[in-house]
Scaffold this active site. Structure first.
Site, mmCIF file in Angstrom:
data_model
loop_
_atom_site.group_PDB
_atom_site.id
_atom_site.type_symbol
_atom_site.label_atom_id
_atom_site.label_comp_id
_atom_site.label_asym_id
_atom_site.label_seq_id
_atom_site.Cartn_x
_atom_site.Cartn_y
_atom_site.Cartn_z
ATOM 1 N N ASP A 29 0.845 -1.189 0.000
ATOM 2 C CA ASP A 29 0.000 0.000 0.000
ATOM 3 C C ASP A 29 0.886 1.246 0.000
ATOM 4 O O ASP A 29 1.898 1.318 0.698
ATOM 5 C CB ASP A 29 -0.917 0.000 1.232
ATOM 6 C CG ASP A 29 -2.065 0.976 1.089
ATOM 7 O OD1 ASP A 29 -3.220 0.535 0.950
ATOM 8 O OD2 ASP A 29 -1.803 2.210 1.110
ATOM 9 N N HIS A 89 -10.286 -5.184 -3.295
ATOM 10 C CA HIS A 89 -8.951 -5.446 -2.767
ATOM 11 C C HIS A 89 -9.048 -5.841 -1.307
ATOM 12 O O HIS A 89 -9.886 -5.323 -0.568
ATOM 13 C CB HIS A 89 -8.025 -4.225 -2.923
ATOM 14 C CG HIS A 89 -8.611 -2.939 -2.425
ATOM 15 N ND1 HIS A 89 -9.499 -2.194 -3.171
ATOM 16 C CD2 HIS A 89 -8.457 -2.284 -1.262
ATOM 17 C CE1 HIS A 89 -9.867 -1.122 -2.485
ATOM 18 N NE2 HIS A 89 -9.246 -1.153 -1.307
ATOM 19 N N LEU A 90 -8.161 -6.742 -0.926
ATOM 20 C CA LEU A 90 -8.077 -7.179 0.456
ATOM 21 C C LEU A 90 -6.837 -6.548 1.067
ATOM 22 O O LEU A 90 -5.727 -6.719 0.554
ATOM 23 C CB LEU A 90 -7.966 -8.711 0.490
ATOM 24 C CG LEU A 90 -8.052 -9.368 1.860
ATOM 25 C CD1 LEU A 90 -9.431 -9.140 2.501
ATOM 26 C CD2 LEU A 90 -7.791 -10.868 1.737
HETATM 27 P P1 5GP Z 1 -9.657 1.537 0.253
HETATM 28 O O1 5GP Z 1 -9.671 2.876 0.944
HETATM 29 O O2 5GP Z 1 -10.391 1.593 -1.062
HETATM 30 O O3 5GP Z 1 -10.087 0.388 1.111
HETATM 31 O O4 5GP Z 1 -8.122 1.230 -0.040
HETATM 32 C C1 5GP Z 1 -7.433 1.773 -1.112
HETATM 33 C C2 5GP Z 1 -5.977 1.703 -0.734
HETATM 34 O O5 5GP Z 1 -5.210 1.911 -1.918
HETATM 35 C C3 5GP Z 1 -5.553 2.783 0.261
HETATM 36 O O6 5GP Z 1 -5.026 2.155 1.423
HETATM 37 C C4 5GP Z 1 -4.499 3.590 -0.497
HETATM 38 O O7 5GP Z 1 -3.427 3.994 0.312
HETATM 39 C C5 5GP Z 1 -4.061 2.617 -1.581
HETATM 40 N N1 5GP Z 1 -3.614 3.252 -2.812
HETATM 41 C C6 5GP Z 1 -4.224 4.276 -3.474
HETATM 42 N N2 5GP Z 1 -3.531 4.597 -4.591
HETATM 43 C C7 5GP Z 1 -2.458 3.748 -4.632
HETATM 44 C C8 5GP Z 1 -1.378 3.596 -5.542
HETATM 45 O O8 5GP Z 1 -1.256 4.291 -6.561
HETATM 46 N N3 5GP Z 1 -0.464 2.629 -5.257
HETATM 47 C C9 5GP Z 1 -0.566 1.824 -4.145
HETATM 48 N N4 5GP Z 1 0.393 0.927 -3.956
HETATM 49 N N5 5GP Z 1 -1.579 1.953 -3.264
HETATM 50 C C10 5GP Z 1 -2.510 2.897 -3.502
#
Ligand code: 5GP
Ligand code: ZN
Length: 113
Positions: A31, A99-100
């Site tokens: 992440d 995503h997990l």
């Molecule tokens: P959500 O908030 O949808 O559960 O999780 C999305 C996750 O994706 C977040 O923890 C955020 O930090 C991560 N994320 C967003 N953009 C990117 C990226 O460009 N690269 C990576 N490796 N992680 C990302």
């Protein structure tokens, strides 16, 4: 595959990311904004927007098993870790490709915020 989906672009390697694990169905990568010493995202190669849209039990099961394998490799399995799938706005989902989250390397609180 969705042209404008960030995680589809990562799967296609249009955005350079080191995969910590991958197979024909799933990939895993760190992440960008880690919330724990180990914070890895495990995603299917196919585009599914969220758990609410998912129909493939095997796909969902593979995400959990890949997370468990990574947790062992990262040395956090015995101490314990958390897997989380945020779904839609109340849960704080920001990327709409399922995503997990694998979080480990520190104590977790319960209930989560
Ligand atoms: P959500 O908030 O949808 O559960 O999780 C999305 C996750 O994706 C977040 O923890 C955020 O930090 C991560 N994320 C967003 N953009 C990117 C990226 O460009 N690269 C990576 N490796 N992680 C990302
Ligand atoms: Zn996608």
């Amino acid at each position: 595959m969705a042209d404008d989906c960030l995680f589809c672009r990562i799967v296609r390697k249009e955005i350079p990311v080191n995969f910590v694990a991958e197979d024909e169905h799933s990939v895993a990568f760190k992440d960008i904004n880690p919330q724990a010493p180990v914070h890895i995202l495990v995603i299917p190669r196919e585009h599914v927007a969220s758990l609410d849209q998912a129909k493939d039990a095997a796909m969902l099961g593979r995400l959990s098993l890949m997370a468990a394998e990574i947790a062992r490799k990262e040395g956090v399995a015995a101490g314990g870790y958390r897997t989380v799938m945020n779904t839609n706005s109340h849960a704080g989902q920001t990327v709409f490709h399922v995503h997990l989250h694998l979080l480990g390397g520190r104590s977790m609180h319960w209930p989560p915020g």
